[in-house]
Design a protein around this motif. Structure first.
Motif, PDB file in Angstrom:
ATOM      1  N   LYS A 147      89.586  32.674  -0.290  1.00 56.77           N
ATOM      2  CA  LYS A 147      90.151  32.375   1.135  1.00 56.77           C
ATOM      3  C   LYS A 147      90.389  33.163   1.645  1.00 56.77           C
ATOM      4  CE  LYS A 147      91.682  28.156  -1.077  1.00 56.77           C
ATOM      5  NZ  LYS A 147      90.782  27.706  -2.081  1.00 56.77           N
ATOM      6  N   VAL A 148      91.580  34.399   1.652  1.00 58.23           N
ATOM      7  CA  VAL A 148      91.911  35.287   2.526  1.00 58.23           C
ATOM      8  C   VAL A 148      91.006  36.174   2.895  1.00 58.23           C
ATOM      9  CG1 VAL A 148      93.269  37.359   3.061  1.00 58.23           C
ATOM     10  CG2 VAL A 148      94.661  35.266   1.401  1.00 58.23           C
ATOM     11  N   ALA A 149      90.018  36.883   2.198  1.00 58.81           N
ATOM     12  CA  ALA A 149      88.890  37.310   2.362  1.00 58.81           C
ATOM     13  C   ALA A 149      87.958  36.267   3.753  1.00 58.81           C
ATOM     14  CB  ALA A 149      87.491  37.076   1.215  1.00 58.81           C
ATOM     15  N   VAL A 153      87.482  38.141   8.054  1.00 56.03           N
ATOM     16  CA  VAL A 153      86.142  37.948   8.604  1.00 56.03           C
ATOM     17  C   VAL A 153      86.821  37.551   9.506  1.00 56.03           C
ATOM     18  CG1 VAL A 153      83.497  37.232   8.575  1.00 56.03           C
ATOM     19  CG2 VAL A 153      84.425  38.322   6.255  1.00 56.03           C
ATOM     20  N   VAL A 154      87.246  36.705   9.946  1.00 52.88           N
ATOM     21  CA  VAL A 154      86.801  35.685  11.203  1.00 52.88           C
ATOM     22  C   VAL A 154      88.085  36.819  12.099  1.00 52.88           C
ATOM     23  CG1 VAL A 154      88.165  33.920  12.435  1.00 52.88           C
ATOM     24  CG2 VAL A 154      87.105  33.579  10.737  1.00 52.88           C
ATOM     25  N   LEU A 155      88.994  37.326  11.981  1.00 50.67           N
ATOM     26  CA  LEU A 155      89.692  38.310  12.345  1.00 50.67           C
ATOM     27  C   LEU A 155      89.428  39.734  12.360  1.00 50.67           C
ATOM     28  CD1 LEU A 155      93.202  37.502  10.825  1.00 50.67           C
ATOM     29  CD2 LEU A 155      92.502  36.520  13.053  1.00 50.67           C
ATOM     30  N   ASN A 156      88.625  39.962  11.758  1.00 51.08           N
ATOM     31  CA  ASN A 156      87.846  41.120  12.485  1.00 51.08           C
ATOM     32  C   ASN A 156      86.816  41.092  13.519  1.00 51.08           C
ATOM     33  OD1 ASN A 156      88.657  42.717  10.401  1.00 51.08           O
ATOM     34  ND2 ASN A 156      87.348  42.571   9.016  1.00 51.08           N
ATOM     35  N   ARG A 157      86.231  40.050  13.944  1.00 52.61           N
ATOM     36  CA  ARG A 157      85.279  39.279  14.748  1.00 52.61           C
ATOM     37  C   ARG A 157      86.214  39.305  16.214  1.00 52.61           C
ATOM     38  NH1 ARG A 157      80.685  35.334  13.060  1.00 52.61           N
ATOM     39  NH2 ARG A 157      79.530  36.564  11.273  1.00 52.61           N
ATOM     40  N   VAL A 158      87.556  39.069  15.882  1.00 50.93           N
ATOM     41  CA  VAL A 158      88.345  38.634  17.106  1.00 50.93           C
ATOM     42  C   VAL A 158      88.464  40.549  17.453  1.00 50.93           C
ATOM     43  CG1 VAL A 158      90.230  37.903  17.841  1.00 50.93           C
ATOM     44  CG2 VAL A 158      88.988  37.038  16.398  1.00 50.93           C
ATOM     45  N   GLY A 208      97.832  40.379   8.372  1.00 49.12           N
ATOM     46  CA  GLY A 208      97.243  41.807   7.754  1.00 49.12           C
ATOM     47  C   GLY A 208      96.958  42.103   6.778  1.00 49.12           C
ATOM     48  N   THR A 209      96.690  41.253   5.645  1.00 49.11           N
ATOM     49  CA  THR A 209      95.877  41.261   4.165  1.00 49.11           C
ATOM     50  C   THR A 209      94.030  41.098   4.899  1.00 49.11           C
ATOM     51  OG1 THR A 209      97.479  39.815   3.193  1.00 49.11           O
ATOM     52  CG2 THR A 209      95.949  40.227   1.748  1.00 49.11           C
ATOM     53  N   LYS A 210      93.790  42.375   3.539  1.00 48.89           N
ATOM     54  CA  LYS A 210      92.733  42.449   4.350  1.00 48.89           C
ATOM     55  C   LYS A 210      91.901  42.806   2.926  1.00 48.89           C
ATOM     56  CE  LYS A 210      91.416  44.336   8.363  1.00 48.89           C
ATOM     57  NZ  LYS A 210      91.435  45.655   9.144  1.00 48.89           N
ATOM     58  N   CYS A 215      84.642  44.043   6.651  1.00 43.55           N
ATOM     59  CA  CYS A 215      83.635  43.267   7.262  1.00 43.55           C
ATOM     60  C   CYS A 215      84.141  42.140   8.029  1.00 43.55           C
ATOM     61  CB  CYS A 215      83.681  42.399   4.990  1.00 43.55           C
ATOM     62  SG  CYS A 215      83.518  44.586   4.189  1.00 43.55           S
ATOM     63  N   ILE A 216      82.625  42.040   9.111  1.00 37.88           N
ATOM     64  CA  ILE A 216      82.286  40.908   9.639  1.00 37.88           C
ATOM     65  C   ILE A 216      81.842  39.560   9.377  1.00 37.88           C
ATOM     66  CG2 ILE A 216      83.331  42.433  11.702  1.00 37.88           C
ATOM     67  CD1 ILE A 216      80.150  43.008  12.388  1.00 37.88           C
ATOM     68  N   PHE A 217      80.654  40.245   8.459  1.00 39.06           N
ATOM     69  CA  PHE A 217      79.716  38.872   8.000  1.00 39.06           C
ATOM     70  C   PHE A 217      80.382  38.561   6.335  1.00 39.06           C
ATOM     71  CE2 PHE A 217      77.302  41.480  11.250  1.00 39.06           C
ATOM     72  CZ  PHE A 217      77.268  40.690  12.446  1.00 39.06           C
ATOM     73  N   PHE A 218      79.672  37.238   6.079  1.00 43.06           N
ATOM     74  CA  PHE A 218      79.360  36.929   4.228  1.00 43.06           C
ATOM     75  C   PHE A 218      79.180  35.913   4.464  1.00 43.06           C
ATOM     76  CE2 PHE A 218      82.213  34.057   6.306  1.00 43.06           C
ATOM     77  CZ  PHE A 218      82.375  33.102   5.530  1.00 43.06           C
TER      78      PHE A 218
END
Length: 239
Positions: A147-149, A153-158, A208-210, A215-218
């Motif tokens: 779930k966190v993963a 991804v969403v936050l990496n895109r932001v 900040g948990t990553k 990664c920006i896709f899944f």
């Protein structure tokens, strides 16, 4: 002899007449002197009285003038005091108005600040719930890490210049997330049916948990590609 006696009698009559005239003249002179002396004395008394009365009258007039001057001075002082009181009252009113305006301005600033903070908190809460809802729709059955993963991804895109810069815009970007495109995401948000574990996963991602780094896709693990596999998803790509 008879002639001699007659002569003596005439002489005696003349002497008597002379004496009477002289005496009358003396009496008249004496009376005149007495009258003159009386007049002079009376005049002296009048002058003396005038000499005494004149300074007294002058002093009384001076006292009256001083009294009038004092009254006028007191009146002027009272008028000045009244004016000073009026000015002080006007100043006090002006100060009160300024204080009231300052208090109102402070209240306005506080109100605006509270409203801004509330709006910001509301925006943060909205972003949090959108992130939690997309996590639920995409990884509701995955582990907490899975779930966190997705949130990662969403936050990496932001954060990436390749995508929009808010969670809402990233999630609703056309052709990216199927639940947003088909309406399921909106239904979850409208019903308030986001589970607590998905909200916690979103909070952890925001903190900040990553677990999947940059990664920006899944996609599903059925896709044969390089990446990090967590549960039923493979995470790949780079910011």
């Amino acid at each position: 002899m008879k002639k001699t006696v007659c002569s003596i009698i005439k002489i005696a009559g003349l002497l008597l007449a002379f004496w009477m005239i002289t005496g009358a003249t003396q009496i008249t002179a004496y009376a005149a002197e007495t009258a003159t002396a009386g007049a002079v004395a009376e005049s002296g008394e009048t002058i003396g009285t005038a000499d005494v009365a004149a300074p007294a009258a002058a002093e009384s007039a001076a006292q009256q003038i001083i009294g009038v001057a004092d009254a006028q001075g007191a009146s002027a002082a009272a008028a000045e005091t009244t004016n000073a009181v009026a000015v002080a009252q006007e100043t006090a009113v002006a100060v009160a108005d300024v204080q009231s305006a300052a208090a109102a301005a402070t209240e306005t600033v506080e109100t605006v600040t509270v409203a801004a903070e509330s709006a910001q908190a509301s925006a943060v809460d909205e972003e949090l719930m959108i992130l939690a809802a997309i996590i639920y729709c995409e990884a509701g059955t995955e582990s907490h890490e899975g779930k966190v993963a997705v949130g990662n991804v969403v936050l990496n895109r932001v954060a990436s210049p390749k995508f929009p810069n808010t969670i809402r815009e990233v999630v609703y970007q056309q052709g990216q997330f199927t639940p947003a495109a088909c309406g399921r995401l909106d239904t979850v948000l409208a019903n308030g049916s986001v589970p607590a574990d998905c909200i916690q996963a979103a909070q952890d991602a925001l903190a900040g948990t990553k677990p999947v780094g940059e990664c920006i896709f899944f996609n599903g693990t059925t896709h044969k590609s390089e990446g990090i596999v967590i549960g039923g998803h493979r995470f790949f790509g780079s910011m």
